[in-house]
Design a protein around this motif. Sequence first.
Motif, PDB file in Angstrom:
ATOM      1  N   CYS A  33      -7.888   4.229   7.567  1.00  0.00           N
ATOM      2  CA  CYS A  33      -7.043   3.075   6.986  1.00  0.00           C
ATOM      3  C   CYS A  33      -6.482   2.554   8.369  1.00  0.00           C
ATOM      4  O   CYS A  33      -5.953   1.252   8.589  1.00  0.00           O
ATOM      5  N   ILE A  40      -5.067   5.953  -1.054  1.00  0.00           N
ATOM      6  CA  ILE A  40      -4.190   4.694  -1.240  1.00  0.00           C
ATOM      7  C   ILE A  40      -4.272   3.759  -2.174  1.00  0.00           C
ATOM      8  O   ILE A  40      -5.469   3.475  -2.860  1.00  0.00           O
ATOM      9  N   CYS A  65      -6.727  -1.779   9.193  1.00  0.00           N
ATOM     10  CA  CYS A  65      -5.682  -2.565   8.743  1.00  0.00           C
ATOM     11  C   CYS A  65      -5.436  -3.655   9.834  1.00  0.00           C
ATOM     12  O   CYS A  65      -5.261  -3.342  11.003  1.00  0.00           O
ATOM     13  N   CYS A  73      -4.439  12.454   1.181  1.00  0.00           N
ATOM     14  CA  CYS A  73      -4.581  11.964   2.464  1.00  0.00           C
ATOM     15  C   CYS A  73      -5.115  13.175   3.221  1.00  0.00           C
ATOM     16  O   CYS A  73      -4.487  14.189   3.340  1.00  0.00           O
ATOM     17  N   GLU A 113     -11.155   1.118   1.925  1.00  0.00           N
ATOM     18  CA  GLU A 113     -11.650   1.884   3.300  1.00  0.00           C
ATOM     19  C   GLU A 113     -11.282   3.560   2.953  1.00  0.00           C
ATOM     20  O   GLU A 113     -12.194   4.367   3.670  1.00  0.00           O
ATOM     21  N   CYS A 114     -10.372   3.764   2.401  1.00  0.00           N
ATOM     22  CA  CYS A 114     -10.163   5.234   2.257  1.00  0.00           C
ATOM     23  C   CYS A 114     -11.345   6.106   1.420  1.00  0.00           C
ATOM     24  O   CYS A 114     -11.464   5.725   0.208  1.00  0.00           O
ATOM     25  N   ALA A 154       0.654  -1.174  -0.017  1.00  0.00           N
ATOM     26  CA  ALA A 154       0.039  -0.182   0.041  1.00  0.00           C
ATOM     27  C   ALA A 154       0.785   1.073   0.110  1.00  0.00           C
ATOM     28  O   ALA A 154       2.078   1.281   0.721  1.00  0.00           O
ATOM     29  N   CYS A 205      -7.354  -0.888   3.252  1.00  0.00           N
ATOM     30  CA  CYS A 205      -7.039   0.349   3.341  1.00  0.00           C
ATOM     31  C   CYS A 205      -7.358   0.804   1.956  1.00  0.00           C
ATOM     32  O   CYS A 205      -8.154   1.956   2.115  1.00  0.00           O
ATOM     33  N   CYS A 214       3.004  -4.343   5.973  1.00  0.00           N
ATOM     34  CA  CYS A 214       1.893  -4.709   5.063  1.00  0.00           C
ATOM     35  C   CYS A 214       1.379  -5.939   4.400  1.00  0.00           C
ATOM     36  O   CYS A 214       2.721  -6.540   3.666  1.00  0.00           O
TER      37      CYS A 214
END
Length: 57
Positions: free
Chosen positions: A16, A54, A20, A10, A48-49, A3, A45, A39
């Motif tokens: 994130c 990401i 995670c 951001c 989800e962002c 990632a 992530c 990772c």
Amino acid sequence: MVAVVDKEKCTGCESCVDICPTAAISMNSDLAVVDIDLCTDCESCVDECPVEAIHME
């Protein structure tokens, strides 16, 4: 694959960090930072962002 956070996109929302499963994402100066050693390429992530900051490389 790992990632990667686009620092321009951001917003520091920490979504994130919360999602995670390996705690590979932390915050630094209100921006998400990925520990590439932790990772596991699960892409949680990325999904989800809310601002699509990401991506996987």
